[in-house]
Design a protein around this motif. Sequence first.
Motif, PDB file in Angstrom:
ATOM      1  N   ASP A  38       5.140   3.078  -8.646  1.00  0.00           N
ATOM      2  CA  ASP A  38       3.851   2.390  -8.489  1.00  0.00           C
ATOM      3  C   ASP A  38       3.076   2.521  -9.796  1.00  0.00           C
ATOM      4  O   ASP A  38       2.877   3.630 -10.287  1.00  0.00           O
ATOM      5  CB  ASP A  38       3.037   3.022  -7.333  1.00  0.00           C
ATOM      6  CG  ASP A  38       1.867   2.137  -6.898  1.00  0.00           C
ATOM      7  OD1 ASP A  38       1.235   1.503  -7.765  1.00  0.00           O
ATOM      8  OD2 ASP A  38       1.578   2.092  -5.695  1.00  0.00           O
ATOM      9  N   ALA A  45      -5.228  -0.914  -1.014  1.00  0.00           N
ATOM     10  CA  ALA A  45      -6.206  -1.015   0.077  1.00  0.00           C
ATOM     11  C   ALA A  45      -6.719   0.361   0.497  1.00  0.00           C
ATOM     12  O   ALA A  45      -7.880   0.503   0.912  1.00  0.00           O
ATOM     13  CB  ALA A  45      -5.552  -1.705   1.279  1.00  0.00           C
ATOM     14  N   MET A  52     -11.743   5.347   8.711  1.00  0.00           N
ATOM     15  CA  MET A  52     -11.915   5.610  10.151  1.00  0.00           C
ATOM     16  C   MET A  52     -10.555   5.853  10.791  1.00  0.00           C
ATOM     17  O   MET A  52      -9.563   5.201  10.449  1.00  0.00           O
ATOM     18  CB  MET A  52     -12.586   4.417  10.824  1.00  0.00           C
ATOM     19  CG  MET A  52     -14.039   4.260  10.458  1.00  0.00           C
ATOM     20  SD  MET A  52     -14.787   2.917  11.391  1.00  0.00           S
ATOM     21  CE  MET A  52     -13.822   1.527  10.862  1.00  0.00           C
ATOM     22  N   TYR A 345      -2.216  -3.327   8.447  1.00  0.00           N
ATOM     23  CA  TYR A 345      -3.440  -4.109   8.662  1.00  0.00           C
ATOM     24  C   TYR A 345      -4.707  -3.256   8.581  1.00  0.00           C
ATOM     25  O   TYR A 345      -4.964  -2.643   7.557  1.00  0.00           O
ATOM     26  CB  TYR A 345      -3.324  -4.855  10.004  1.00  0.00           C
ATOM     27  CG  TYR A 345      -4.434  -5.857  10.266  1.00  0.00           C
ATOM     28  CD1 TYR A 345      -4.920  -6.670   9.257  1.00  0.00           C
ATOM     29  CD2 TYR A 345      -4.975  -5.993  11.535  1.00  0.00           C
ATOM     30  CE1 TYR A 345      -5.932  -7.584   9.501  1.00  0.00           C
ATOM     31  CE2 TYR A 345      -5.985  -6.912  11.798  1.00  0.00           C
ATOM     32  CZ  TYR A 345      -6.457  -7.705  10.770  1.00  0.00           C
ATOM     33  OH  TYR A 345      -7.460  -8.608  11.028  1.00  0.00           O
ATOM     34  N   ARG A 346      -5.482  -3.152   9.696  1.00  0.00           N
ATOM     35  CA  ARG A 346      -6.780  -2.455   9.644  1.00  0.00           C
ATOM     36  C   ARG A 346      -6.658  -0.956   9.828  1.00  0.00           C
ATOM     37  O   ARG A 346      -7.667  -0.240   9.774  1.00  0.00           O
ATOM     38  CB  ARG A 346      -7.688  -2.984  10.757  1.00  0.00           C
ATOM     39  CG  ARG A 346      -8.195  -4.388  10.541  1.00  0.00           C
ATOM     40  CD  ARG A 346      -8.762  -4.946  11.841  1.00  0.00           C
ATOM     41  NE  ARG A 346      -9.842  -4.143  12.376  1.00  0.00           N
ATOM     42  CZ  ARG A 346     -11.137  -4.441  12.242  1.00  0.00           C
ATOM     43  NH1 ARG A 346     -11.478  -5.516  11.590  1.00  0.00           N
ATOM     44  NH2 ARG A 346     -12.049  -3.679  12.772  1.00  0.00           N
ATOM     45  N   LEU A 350      -5.175   5.577   9.516  1.00  0.00           N
ATOM     46  CA  LEU A 350      -4.872   6.211  10.808  1.00  0.00           C
ATOM     47  C   LEU A 350      -3.360   6.383  10.995  1.00  0.00           C
ATOM     48  O   LEU A 350      -2.882   7.429  11.420  1.00  0.00           O
ATOM     49  CB  LEU A 350      -5.453   5.339  11.935  1.00  0.00           C
ATOM     50  CG  LEU A 350      -5.042   5.692  13.368  1.00  0.00           C
ATOM     51  CD1 LEU A 350      -5.535   7.083  13.755  1.00  0.00           C
ATOM     52  CD2 LEU A 350      -5.566   4.652  14.356  1.00  0.00           C
TER      53      LEU A 350
HETATM   54  C1  LIG Z   1     -12.127  -3.086   3.550  1.00  0.00           C
HETATM   55  C2  LIG Z   1     -11.029  -2.267   4.206  1.00  0.00           C
HETATM   56  C3  LIG Z   1     -11.369  -1.270   5.126  1.00  0.00           C
HETATM   57  C4  LIG Z   1     -10.372  -0.531   5.751  1.00  0.00           C
HETATM   58  N1  LIG Z   1     -10.727   0.482   6.600  1.00  0.00           N
HETATM   59  C5  LIG Z   1      -9.764   1.210   7.213  1.00  0.00           C
HETATM   60  C6  LIG Z   1     -10.114   2.282   8.075  1.00  0.00           C
HETATM   61  O1  LIG Z   1     -11.288   2.582   8.263  1.00  0.00           O
HETATM   62  N2  LIG Z   1      -9.119   2.973   8.684  1.00  0.00           N
HETATM   63  C7  LIG Z   1      -7.793   2.674   8.478  1.00  0.00           C
HETATM   64  O2  LIG Z   1      -6.930   3.329   9.085  1.00  0.00           O
HETATM   65  N3  LIG Z   1      -7.434   1.663   7.655  1.00  0.00           N
HETATM   66  C8  LIG Z   1      -8.383   0.932   7.016  1.00  0.00           C
HETATM   67  N4  LIG Z   1      -8.031  -0.102   6.194  1.00  0.00           N
HETATM   68  C9  LIG Z   1      -6.626  -0.502   6.116  1.00  0.00           C
HETATM   69  C10 LIG Z   1      -5.836   0.373   5.175  1.00  0.00           C
HETATM   70  O3  LIG Z   1      -6.510   0.497   3.944  1.00  0.00           O
HETATM   71  C11 LIG Z   1      -4.452  -0.244   4.952  1.00  0.00           C
HETATM   72  O4  LIG Z   1      -3.832  -0.510   6.195  1.00  0.00           O
HETATM   73  C12 LIG Z   1      -3.583   0.724   4.160  1.00  0.00           C
HETATM   74  O5  LIG Z   1      -4.180   1.017   2.930  1.00  0.00           O
HETATM   75  C13 LIG Z   1      -2.202   0.158   3.948  1.00  0.00           C
HETATM   76  O6  LIG Z   1      -1.498   1.102   3.191  1.00  0.00           O
HETATM   77  P1  LIG Z   1      -0.291   0.681   2.249  1.00  0.00           P
HETATM   78  O7  LIG Z   1       0.179   1.918   1.585  1.00  0.00           O
HETATM   79  O8  LIG Z   1       0.672  -0.142   3.042  1.00  0.00           O
HETATM   80  O9  LIG Z   1      -0.941  -0.358   1.206  1.00  0.00           O
HETATM   81  P2  LIG Z   1      -1.872  -0.066  -0.033  1.00  0.00           P
HETATM   82  O10 LIG Z   1      -2.808   1.038   0.255  1.00  0.00           O
HETATM   83  O11 LIG Z   1      -2.454  -1.385  -0.409  1.00  0.00           O
HETATM   84  O12 LIG Z   1      -0.853   0.410  -1.157  1.00  0.00           O
HETATM   85  C14 LIG Z   1       0.157  -0.449  -1.637  1.00  0.00           C
HETATM   86  C15 LIG Z   1       0.638   0.098  -2.972  1.00  0.00           C
HETATM   87  O13 LIG Z   1       1.774  -0.667  -3.383  1.00  0.00           O
HETATM   88  C16 LIG Z   1       1.706  -0.798  -4.771  1.00  0.00           C
HETATM   89  N5  LIG Z   1       2.533  -1.934  -5.202  1.00  0.00           N
HETATM   90  C17 LIG Z   1       2.345  -3.252  -4.899  1.00  0.00           C
HETATM   91  N6  LIG Z   1       3.276  -3.988  -5.521  1.00  0.00           N
HETATM   92  C18 LIG Z   1       4.077  -3.130  -6.217  1.00  0.00           C
HETATM   93  C19 LIG Z   1       5.217  -3.280  -7.054  1.00  0.00           C
HETATM   94  N7  LIG Z   1       5.746  -4.497  -7.319  1.00  0.00           N
HETATM   95  N8  LIG Z   1       5.783  -2.183  -7.606  1.00  0.00           N
HETATM   96  C20 LIG Z   1       5.281  -0.959  -7.337  1.00  0.00           C
HETATM   97  N9  LIG Z   1       4.196  -0.745  -6.560  1.00  0.00           N
HETATM   98  C21 LIG Z   1       3.609  -1.828  -6.012  1.00  0.00           C
HETATM   99  C22 LIG Z   1       0.232  -0.976  -5.076  1.00  0.00           C
HETATM  100  O14 LIG Z   1      -0.065  -0.630  -6.427  1.00  0.00           O
HETATM  101  C23 LIG Z   1      -0.399  -0.007  -4.074  1.00  0.00           C
HETATM  102  O15 LIG Z   1      -0.641   1.262  -4.648  1.00  0.00           O
HETATM  103  C24 LIG Z   1      -9.007  -0.817   5.496  1.00  0.00           C
HETATM  104  C25 LIG Z   1      -8.664  -1.790   4.552  1.00  0.00           C
HETATM  105  C26 LIG Z   1      -9.663  -2.512   3.912  1.00  0.00           C
HETATM  106  C27 LIG Z   1      -9.285  -3.542   2.882  1.00  0.00           C
END
Ligand SMILES: Cc1cc2nc3c(=O)[nH]c(=O)nc-3n(C[C@H](O)[C@H](O)[C@H](O)COP(=O)(O)OP(=O)(O)OC[C@H]3O[C@@H](n4cnc5c(N)ncnc54)[C@H](O)[C@@H]3O)c2cc1C
Length: 381
Positions: A38, A45, A52, A345-346, A350
């Motif tokens: 990464d 996100a 929460m 998603y949201r 959690l």
């Molecule tokens: C406004 C907002 C409020 C939220 N509030 C909450 C909440 O209160 N409680 C809750 O449980 N969830 C909440 N969420 C949802 C939560 O943030 C996401 O569901 C969660 O972050 C998803 O995690 P992830 O690791 O899949 O994605 P991300 O956190 O988006 O991480 C994805 C990672 O993949 C990396 N990546 C992408 N493409 C590549 C590539 N080609 N090569 C290498 N790395 C790459 C990115 O750099 C990033 O670091 C919220 C989201 C938003 C936007």
Amino acid sequence: MTSPLGSVPDAIIVGGGVIGLSAAWLAARAGMRVSVVDPAPGRGAAWVAAGMLAPAGEAAYGEEALTRLHLAAAARWPSFAADLEEAAQDQVCYRACGTVAVAIDASDRTALEDVLEFKRSLGLRADPLSASECRRLVPALAPGIRGGAVFPDDHQVDNRRLVTALIEACRRSGVEMVSEEASALRRTPTGGVDGVELRDHRFLPAGAVVLAMGWRTRTIGGVPPEVLPPVRPVKGHILRLRGDPAEPLLERTVRALVHGRSCYLVPRLDGSLVVGATVEERGSDERLQAGAVHALLDDARQAVPGLDELELEECATGLRPGSPDNAPFVGWTSLERLAVATGHYRNGVLLAPVTADGVVALLAGADVAPVLAPFSPDRCL
Ligand SMILES: Cc1cc2nc3c(=O)[nH]c(=O)nc-3n(C[C@H](O)[C@H](O)[C@H](O)COP(=O)(O)OP(=O)(O)OC[C@H]3O[C@@H](n4cnc5c(N)ncnc54)[C@H](O)[C@@H]3O)c2cc1C
């Protein structure tokens, strides 16, 4: 192309968001050799989120299996947070503060009463409160609120401290962090996957690959599109306000229904307040829009007028990894040795601990826990 690694890791996790980092840390704790690819770990996100941990607040009609997963995730949080704090030697501020939901007008109250009945039918604790009971629990609420409810099991964690601690725990437990973007997966002659090609043209071989790239999961090259589940970006605007830790405006999370719209206010121990969030289908547009910031602030201050006195510190947007049924995809794909953990998603914060447990089980050759089993990557293909 050569590998910079000494020997082939058991797994490469592409994407160091809250999902990828949690999985990498727990896999390393279980004795596996893991790399995370990464260019900006922890800055997806998960960085903008509110943190929460809300099984009751997030329970929705038609999503009963997902609510069961949310409940299992919430139950897993206290031990996950304690283990992580020990591993990282840092605080994540897991806070078992509960949540108060409030209705601003009479129709908001009717809508809230309807969903309370549904939530209780799923075994969630969601107890109705009169307006004065709400204000006794949260003195900063507006005098005109029409009633509400308490969700005693909806807590929170400081998501920024969380991802910072996860990066440190990964480092301390020997996870290799590769600060580069992944461009494609390499296929074997038998149709499996044996490693990851990086944007800088290096190739990293791996025993298995887990895609945890959030909403970008389908952008990886080298994989036929029908192999990967349908995730899409869902935009959210969110605000951060600075308050006085000695005189906090709120002691617990407030969710408000404001003339049919919803918002939340999440208080941190340092006196800051997170106010969120819009839910917008705008593709990968991350622009900050004045109208969305205005609407969020306006709704939040109708529930908690004292917000006006706080310093507006940050306005931000983030892209949630959305899925057609709002539930995650965790499991092996049809390509040998390729798994995904995305679509949270949201509720990705959690769901991070239960998802990470699932990824560790998969990498160890076991099945995921029954509560996670309905969320296989092929269910929407
Ligand atoms: C406004 C907002 C409020 C939220 N509030 C909450 C909440 O209160 N409680 C809750 O449980 N969830 C909440 N969420 C949802 C939560 O943030 C996401 O569901 C969660 O972050 C998803 O995690 P992830 O690791 O899949 O994605 P991300 O956190 O988006 O991480 C994805 C990672 O993949 C990396 N990546 C992408 N493409 C590549 C590539 N080609 N090569 C290498 N790395 C790459 C990115 O750099 C990033 O670091 C919220 C989201 C938003 C936007």
